[in-house]
Motif scaffolding. Structure first.
Motif, PDB file in Angstrom:
ATOM      1  N   PRO A   1       1.444  -2.748   5.776  1.00 39.98           N
ATOM      2  CA  PRO A   1       1.207  -1.409   6.260  1.00 39.98           C
ATOM      3  C   PRO A   1       2.041  -1.312   7.474  1.00 39.98           C
ATOM      4  O   PRO A   1       2.220  -2.461   8.359  1.00 39.98           O
TER       5      PRO A   1
ATOM      6  N   ARG B   1       3.077   8.344   5.186  1.00 43.82           N
ATOM      7  CA  ARG B   1       3.059   9.757   4.674  1.00 43.82           C
ATOM      8  C   ARG B   1       1.783  10.386   5.062  1.00 43.82           C
ATOM      9  O   ARG B   1       1.824  11.783   5.418  1.00 43.82           O
ATOM     10  N   ARG B   2       0.764   9.865   5.395  1.00 41.06           N
ATOM     11  CA  ARG B   2      -0.525  10.393   5.902  1.00 41.06           C
ATOM     12  C   ARG B   2      -0.107  10.791   7.309  1.00 41.06           C
ATOM     13  O   ARG B   2      -0.827  11.968   7.729  1.00 41.06           O
TER      14      ARG B   2
ATOM     15  N   ALA C   1      -3.663   7.681  10.366  1.00 42.75           N
ATOM     16  CA  ALA C   1      -2.864   7.047   9.429  1.00 42.75           C
ATOM     17  C   ALA C   1      -3.301   5.881   8.813  1.00 42.75           C
ATOM     18  O   ALA C   1      -2.888   5.520   7.670  1.00 42.75           O
TER      19      ALA C   1
ATOM     20  N   GLY D   1      -1.795   2.785   9.178  1.00 36.76           N
ATOM     21  CA  GLY D   1      -0.409   2.275   8.293  1.00 36.76           C
ATOM     22  C   GLY D   1       0.186   3.002   7.444  1.00 36.76           C
ATOM     23  O   GLY D   1       1.303   2.343   6.839  1.00 36.76           O
ATOM     24  N   ASP D   2      -0.192   4.212   7.219  1.00 40.87           N
ATOM     25  CA  ASP D   2       0.764   4.874   5.930  1.00 40.87           C
ATOM     26  C   ASP D   2       1.404   6.184   6.745  1.00 40.87           C
ATOM     27  O   ASP D   2       0.912   7.070   7.334  1.00 40.87           O
TER      28      ASP D   2
ATOM     29  N   PRO E   1       0.755  -1.378  -0.037  1.00 41.40           N
ATOM     30  CA  PRO E   1      -0.054   0.138   0.209  1.00 41.40           C
ATOM     31  C   PRO E   1       0.642   1.178  -0.012  1.00 41.40           C
ATOM     32  O   PRO E   1       2.059   1.221   0.538  1.00 41.40           O
ATOM     33  N   ALA E   2      -0.039   2.487  -0.122  1.00 41.36           N
ATOM     34  CA  ALA E   2       0.947   3.786  -0.097  1.00 41.36           C
ATOM     35  C   ALA E   2       1.423   4.156   1.242  1.00 41.36           C
ATOM     36  O   ALA E   2       0.794   3.716   2.312  1.00 41.36           O
ATOM     37  N   GLY E   3       2.718   4.856   1.144  1.00 40.87           N
ATOM     38  CA  GLY E   3       3.370   5.328   2.548  1.00 40.87           C
ATOM     39  C   GLY E   3       3.975   4.393   3.343  1.00 40.87           C
ATOM     40  O   GLY E   3       4.059   4.581   4.488  1.00 40.87           O
ATOM     41  N   VAL E   4       4.387   3.102   2.524  1.00 41.77           N
ATOM     42  CA  VAL E   4       5.026   2.142   3.720  1.00 41.77           C
ATOM     43  C   VAL E   4       6.446   2.286   3.438  1.00 41.77           C
ATOM     44  O   VAL E   4       7.161   1.314   4.041  1.00 41.77           O
TER      45      VAL E   4
ATOM     46  N   ILE F   1       4.863   4.012  13.334  1.00 39.99           N
ATOM     47  CA  ILE F   1       4.422   5.398  13.097  1.00 39.99           C
ATOM     48  C   ILE F   1       4.475   6.450  14.355  1.00 39.99           C
ATOM     49  O   ILE F   1       4.835   7.355  13.807  1.00 39.99           O
TER      50      ILE F   1
ATOM     51  N   ASN G   1       1.272  -1.178  -6.225  1.00 35.87           N
ATOM     52  CA  ASN G   1       0.210  -1.583  -5.254  1.00 35.87           C
ATOM     53  C   ASN G   1      -0.163  -2.971  -5.158  1.00 35.87           C
ATOM     54  O   ASN G   1      -0.683  -3.496  -3.916  1.00 35.87           O
TER      55      ASN G   1
END
Length: 323
Positions: free
Chosen positions: A166, A204-205, A199, A201-202, A53-56, A172, A146
């Motif tokens: 994640p 970036r978020r 978040a 698990g992201d 996923p994104a941001g990992v 995090i 992804n």
């Protein structure tokens, strides 16, 4: 960091300012980092496929590999392409082949990083497969996606596959605390917990949420986090579900109305939060299974273009009617 850099800290994007520069600095992906470091230490880097996923940490790991292999010369030996913007076969035929063919000195191979490779068309992936064979002696490919299932099997079989999960709440939380200390931001424990929850698990978020919340007041607390993220408190989501299951549909519908109208949440966001929190609710297993079944139906229908509010109200109504 120089004084000049420090003076502009408030205008910097923190996800870039605090992006890890080496593999050692990557949080929450210990096993993957260990394997990648062993490749570099043995000078035996294969083609790599990063999925998750994104941001990992996929892009971060790719650039960190280049920095560790090439040191100060990494920019000249590392080509990054976003395959979602440049999806066609011409990208493979032109840019990738020209980079792979070009001369370079001092290194056995160069690295081509294809971000969002699952967006490449089938023809482009077939051309990429041939290019990977043709330039195997002097080029290494790192593909990021992804969903690895969207990468054709001949490419997958040529790569060492790394599946990024994640990030854990601990990973995090540790990074957010570190950034908050570096930026001299006052945070509450409830605020940090809310960042971690929002978040999902992201990383970036989480960092973007911290930066946004830090601009709203002197202290980053729970209220600031939920305000900037448009995220509902877990207890609000749970209250809505419990009201429906107890047969109190009007109260459940009123809570949903508050989330969609007052909080401005999208229907998909409500479903995502319900899915993430379903097993944390104080429900018996049978009720939780019923909730998951209704969630799946509503999510599919919304994805296919159905009205969000109608589907979410129908989901709550179905829960209220269950015996």
């Amino acid at each position: 960091m120089s004084d000049a850099e420090g003076s502009s800290a408030g205008r910097e994007i923190w996800i870039e300012k605090y992006r890890p520069q080496t593999l050692d600095e990557v949080h929450g992906q210990g096993d993957i980092v260990d394997r990648l470091q062993s490749y570099i230490e043995r000078d035996d880097l294969p083609h790599l496929l990063f999925s998750g996923p994104a941001g990992v940490g996929k892009t971060t790991c790719a650039t960190a590999i280049a920095r560790e292999v090439y040191a100060d010369d990494w920019r000249g030996n590392f080509l990054e392409l976003n395959a979602s913007d440049q999806r066609g076969i011409d990208v493979v035929r032109d840019r990738i082949k020209n980079f792979a063919r070009s001369s370079f000195g001092g290194f056995d191979y160069r690295i081509i990083f294809l971000d969002e490779a699952d967006s490449l068309t089938s023809d482009a992936q077939s051309a990429l497969r041939r290019t990977m064979e043709q330039f195997a002696d002097n080029t290494r490919f790192i593909l990021s996606c992804n969903y690895s299932s969207r990468i054709i099997d001949p490419i997958q079989s040529r790569c060492a596959v790394f599946r990024f999960s994640p990030l854990s709440d601990d990973a995090i939380g540790a990074q957010v605390r570190q950034i908050a200390d570096a930026e001299d931001i006052d945070t509450t424990e409830d605020g940090l917990d809310a960042i971690v929850y929002a978040a999902g698990g992201d990383m970036r978020r989480a960092i973007n949420t911290l930066q946004a919340a830090a601009t709203t007041g002197d202290v980053v607390d729970e209220e600031a986090v939920y305000t900037v993220t448009g995220t509902a408190r877990p207890e609000e989501i749970e209250s809505m579900v419990e009201a429906a299951i107890e047969g109190n549909f009007p109260r459940a519908r009123s809570t949903l109305e508050t989330l969609l109208v007052d909080s401005g949440m999208a229907g998909g966001d409500v479903i995502d939060q319900l899915h993430r929190s379903a097993w944390d609710f104080d429900l018996d297993d049978r009720r939780t299974v019923q909730l998951m079944e209704r969630l799946g139906e509503a999510d599919y229908r919304i994805t296919e273009g159905a009205n969000e509010r109608v589907q979410l109200e129908a989901m709550l109504a179905a829960l209220a009617l269950e015996e």
